[in-house]
Scaffold this motif. Structure first.
Motif, mmCIF file in Angstrom:
data_model
loop_
_atom_site.group_PDB
_atom_site.id
_atom_site.type_symbol
_atom_site.label_atom_id
_atom_site.label_comp_id
_atom_site.label_asym_id
_atom_site.label_seq_id
_atom_site.Cartn_x
_atom_site.Cartn_y
_atom_site.Cartn_z
ATOM 1 N N ALA A 86 5.600 82.073 -5.357
ATOM 2 C CA ALA A 86 6.968 82.041 -5.872
ATOM 3 C C ALA A 86 7.937 81.886 -4.711
ATOM 4 O O ALA A 86 7.808 82.556 -3.681
ATOM 5 N N LYS B 237 12.166 81.866 -4.088
ATOM 6 C CA LYS B 237 13.399 82.189 -4.781
ATOM 7 C C LYS B 237 14.527 82.405 -3.778
ATOM 8 O O LYS B 237 14.300 82.671 -2.598
ATOM 9 N N THR C 39 17.184 83.527 -8.215
ATOM 10 C CA THR C 39 16.838 82.208 -8.749
ATOM 11 C C THR C 39 15.509 81.775 -8.165
ATOM 12 O O THR C 39 15.336 81.721 -6.941
ATOM 13 N N SER C 40 14.540 81.475 -9.080
ATOM 14 C CA SER C 40 13.231 80.992 -8.654
ATOM 15 C C SER C 40 13.178 79.475 -8.817
ATOM 16 O O SER C 40 13.875 78.890 -9.656
ATOM 17 N N TYR C 41 12.321 78.837 -7.984
ATOM 18 C CA TYR C 41 12.152 77.392 -8.040
ATOM 19 C C TYR C 41 10.811 77.081 -8.684
ATOM 20 O O TYR C 41 9.790 77.735 -8.407
ATOM 21 N N SER C 42 10.822 76.053 -9.556
ATOM 22 C CA SER C 42 9.612 75.715 -10.318
ATOM 23 C C SER C 42 8.783 74.634 -9.656
ATOM 24 O O SER C 42 7.618 74.438 -10.018
ATOM 25 N N ASN C 43 9.354 73.887 -8.732
ATOM 26 C CA ASN C 43 8.653 72.743 -8.126
ATOM 27 C C ASN C 43 7.856 73.177 -6.899
ATOM 28 O O ASN C 43 7.941 72.578 -5.830
ATOM 29 N N ASP D 126 1.406 74.782 -4.362
ATOM 30 C CA ASP D 126 0.630 75.906 -3.838
ATOM 31 C C ASP D 126 -0.101 75.560 -2.561
ATOM 32 O O ASP D 126 -0.430 76.452 -1.765
ATOM 33 N N VAL E 65 8.139 74.139 -1.026
ATOM 34 C CA VAL E 65 9.055 73.862 -2.120
ATOM 35 C C VAL E 65 10.230 73.083 -1.546
ATOM 36 O O VAL E 65 10.620 73.296 -0.396
#
Length: 797
Positions: free
Chosen positions: A136, A138, A142-146, A149, A161
């Motif tokens: 994760a 952030k 606010t977290s980033y989805s893109n 890993d 990210v």
């Protein structure tokens, strides 16, 4: 791991397998390694070998599958470690299996970029034994989805990210989860201002230093370069952090190239624009033979430049003289027009753009004549040199001022006994030739001029060569100067064809002096265009060089030697003329003026003074002495010495009416005598004119003389160890004129005290005697008595 063991009892193969897991733990906790074996013989030994650290080990065997599991727990793991499983067969053969335990740690790097860009964040886990369970990134909540890993490789896994557009320094959080272990890091974005060289147009083949710099940074960074190779220098301009520069030295750039300087994700480009320079000559020299009086146009142009910028142009002639006439210049080219050629030119054009200089050159091979005339010991030599001819021209000859023609092969007529024409020389490879003429009569009375004439197609090229007849005049070549006075020598050169001031040279003791001041020596030359003359002066201050020869000349070879120089004979002389003194107003005084160290006697010696009458009593070639009658007041007198041709020397002295007195002798207990002389009514300091005598012998020691205020001089004479009577004289003046004086007797006397020895308690008779005293002054004697006390504490008895 598999291996084969050859048994000693036969050809039976024993195949077994071993597999081990990788241990991982955060620093300070326990890491577990599990190794599973199958196919081992009974009684096979299994042990662990670790270089350091604390660990626990146990093993178990599945009764059905015969699989043996060996577990190793390394406690308080603080660094990466290697563990070795040692497998020992019943017959003592040993094999080794290596397993690893890693300290699990997360790290991140600061992302460097410029404002308005997206930033790539990264977190790396070292000691990963399997792919992450969760990643994760952030900022605040606010977290980033893109999130990417990443892939596990070599026990490391990096997750990344891409953030939205960043306009300021930012700090983020990344969390990477492995089972129950959660690792955290705080990647940062450092927004910097990156700048690069703005001047990017360079001449081909030049060496350049490109610069890239940064400001507003959180740390000092190194810059990487791409597009070119060279020596890189990174310099931090702040001792802590925040700004810096980087340079790359690129050698001999010859092609356009885009250079990039990079700090992290921030990059600046430098488009290098390489240009060249070319020279074009009109008309085309491949098809045209230029001669003097022809015109030519030379164009110097910059090529290969993508964008026009300001250019400074400079044109140089053959001798690197800067040309200024006939030039029209712009940003990309400069055009030089020579309307009437007089000779060949080896031109150079220089373009300066953004501080960078590029130069090109071109030869204009004009057919022209070059003449010279030179005076030599055997006569006058004339030469005519031909340049840039495609073939030997015919005819070539000399023409005199009387229109006589002189060819290499024959004379038309004229003064053949003086004139010799050399062979017509020719060098076909260089297109050059020479015609010479020798005039062997040095006694010329006017300019000697010959014209070299060479036929070119239907016309003639002509060039004159001239020996300039000049004359020199001086008041006198014999000059007299008083030691320490300023010497001025003057020479006048006439009938000049040009202004030769730059060629005037004065020579003294092997040293040349030109039109400049040099530590006490000065040359001044004035040219008159109306009279064609140069008047030159050589001035030497404080002359003390003794008798010398001084040469004034014009240092040129195209002049007649007899008129181009003259020699001065300098006679350094001295004048003895002293102050004279009298103690009586209205008395006559004697004066003497004498010239010494002179080679020639002066014409006149004159002694004079205002309202004074001088009567000479002795006159020789270098001396005059006599009497000035009835001097009633202090006054100045002069001695003027004159030679032929107005050379003079002058010295001024004074007549002083003074009073002179000497005090009575002062006697000291040490046997020394002292006299004090006083001079009154002295209008100037006459300390150097006083002298003391004892019995007619001049004394040089023990004298102290000083000039007091109120026209007074005081002189003290101290005589050490007087042994006899004598006469003391104090004199003001010299042997070369009247003097004033005073006399005193020198008296020799001394004291004695007899030593007395008596018995204690009886009277003692002590006598003090003044010996050799012949004077009449009253004398008072005292006898001092002391007992064990210093003399200064004694009392009269």
């Amino acid at each position: 791991k598999q291996w084969y063991q050859q048994q000693s009892t036969g050809l039976k193969d024993d195949l077994y397998t071993v597999s081990c897991t990788t241990g991982a733990a955060v620093s300070g906790s326990t890491a577990t390694i599990v190794c599973t074996t199958a196919g081992l013989q009974e009684n096979t030994g299994l042990t662990w070998d670790l270089a350091s650290g604390t660990y626990e080990s146990n093993d178990s065997q599945d009764s059905n599958t015969k699989v043996i599991t060996v577990t190793l727990k390394i406690t308080a793991l603080t660094k990466d470690m290697t563990a070795t499983l040692v497998i020992t067969s019943p017959d003592a053969n040993t094999q080794y299996v290596t397993a690893y335990a890693y300290v699990q740690a997360i790290s991140t790097v600061t992302t460097i970029t410029t404002t308005g860009n997206k930033a790539t964040l990264s977190c790396t886990v070292k000691g990963a034994t399997a792919n992450t369970d969760a990643v994760a990134f952030k900022h605040d909540e606010t977290s980033y989805s893109n999130v990417n890993d990443g892939t596990l490789a070599n026990a490391e896994q990096t997750a990344t990210v891409l953030t939205p557009v960043v306009t300021k320094d930012m700090t983020y959080t990344c969390e990477i989860t492995y089972g129950s272990t959660v690792l955290n890091a705080n990647p940062k974005v450092d927004i910097i201002v990156l700048f690069a060289t703005t001047v990017t147009a360079f001449p081909t083949g030049s060496n350049q230093i490109l610069t890239c710099g940064y400001t507003h940074a959180k740390a000092n960074y190194n810059v990487t370069w791409s597009g070119v190779t060279g020596d890189v220098t990174n310099t931090a301009t702040s001792e802590t952090a925040g700004s810096g520069t980087s340079t790359i030295a690129v050698m001999e750039i010859k092609v356009d190239v885009t250079v990039t300087c990079t700090i992290g994700d921030a990059a600046a480009t430098i488009p290098v624009d390489i240009y060249d320079i070319s020279v074009t000559i009109t008309p085309d020299l491949d098809t045209t033979n230029l001669v003097v009086m022809d015109s030519v146009t030379v164009t110097c142009a910059i090529t290969g430049l993508k964008a026009e910028t300001d250019t400074a142009w400079t044109w140089y002639d053959t001798d690197m003289t800067v040309l200024t006439a006939g030039i029209v210049s712009g940003n990309t080219k400069s055009v030089l027009t020579i309307a009437s050629l007089t000779k060949a030119h080896f031109l150079k054009c220089e373009a300066t753009k953004n501080g960078n200089v590029i130069m090109s050159e071109g030869l204009i091979p004009v057919r022209y004549l070059e003449t010279s005339a030179m005076a030599a010991p055997d006569g006058y030599h004339f030469a005519c040199n031909l340049h840039h001819f495609s073939a030997q021209p015919v005819p070539t000859y000399w023409e005199s001022m009387d229109d006589y023609e002189y060819y290499p092969e024959y004379f038309e007529n004229g003064h053949e006994e003086y004139i010799h024409v050399g062979t017509d020389l020719w060098n076909s490879e260089e297109g050059a030739g020479q015609l010479s003429l020798h005039y062997d009569n040095m006694a010329i009375t006017k300019d000697l001029q010959y014209t070299c004439r060479v036929k070119v197609t239907d016309t003639y090229l002509s060039k004159k060569a001239t020996i300039d007849f000049v004359s020199v005049t001086v008041v006198s070549n014999k000059v007299y100067v008083l030691t320490g006075e300023t010497l001025t020598l003057t020479a006048k050169f006439s009938e000049l064809r040009a202004d030769y001031r730059d060629d005037v040279v004065w020579t003294l003791k092997g040293t040349d002096y030109k039109d400049a001041d040099v530590s006490g020596y000065a040359v001044s030359s004035v040219y008159s265009s109306s009279g064609n003359t140069i008047v030159t002066k050589f001035i030497i201050s404080n002359y003390k060089l003794e008798d010398q020869e001084v040469v004034a000349g014009i240092n040129r070879t195209d002049l007649n030697p007899a008129g181009a120089s003259t020699v001065f004979m300098v006679d350094q002389i001295d004048i003895t003329f002293e102050n004279v003194y009298s103690t009586k107003s209205g008395a006559d005084v004697e004066v003497t003026c004498m010239v010494t160290n002179n080679n020639d006697d002066p014409k006149t010696i004159t002694i004079s003074g205002t309202s004074l009458t001088f009567t000479a009593t002795n006159t020789t070639g270098s001396l005059k002495s006599g009497t000035i009658a009835a001097v009633t007041s202090d006054t100045a007198i002069d001695c003027d010495v004159a030679w032929e041709h107005s050379t003079t020397a002058n010295m001024e002295k004074k007549i002083e009416i003074i009073s002179v007195s000497i005090s009575d002798q002062t006697w000291t207990t040490s046997g020394d005598a002292k006299f004090t002389a006083t001079i009154d009514d002295s209008s100037f300091n006459i300390v150097n004119d006083v002298a003391w005598y004892i019995n007619g012998v001049k004394i040089s020691s023990g004298i102290t003389t000083s000039y007091k205020t109120g026209e007074k001089v005081e002189s003290i004479l101290e005589i050490k160890g007087v042994q006899a009577d004598g006469k003391v004289k104090f004199e003001v003046g010299s042997d070369y004129g009247s003097s004033a004086f005073a006399n005193k007797d020198l008296e020799y006397y001394y004291l004695t005290v007899e030593k007395v020895r008596v018995e204690s308690g009886t009277d003692a008779n002590v006598s003090c005697t003044l010996n050799s005293y012949t004077g009449s002054a009253p004398i008072k004697l005292k006898i001092m008595l002391r007992r064990g006390v210093p003399p200064e504490r004694s009392k009269p008895h």
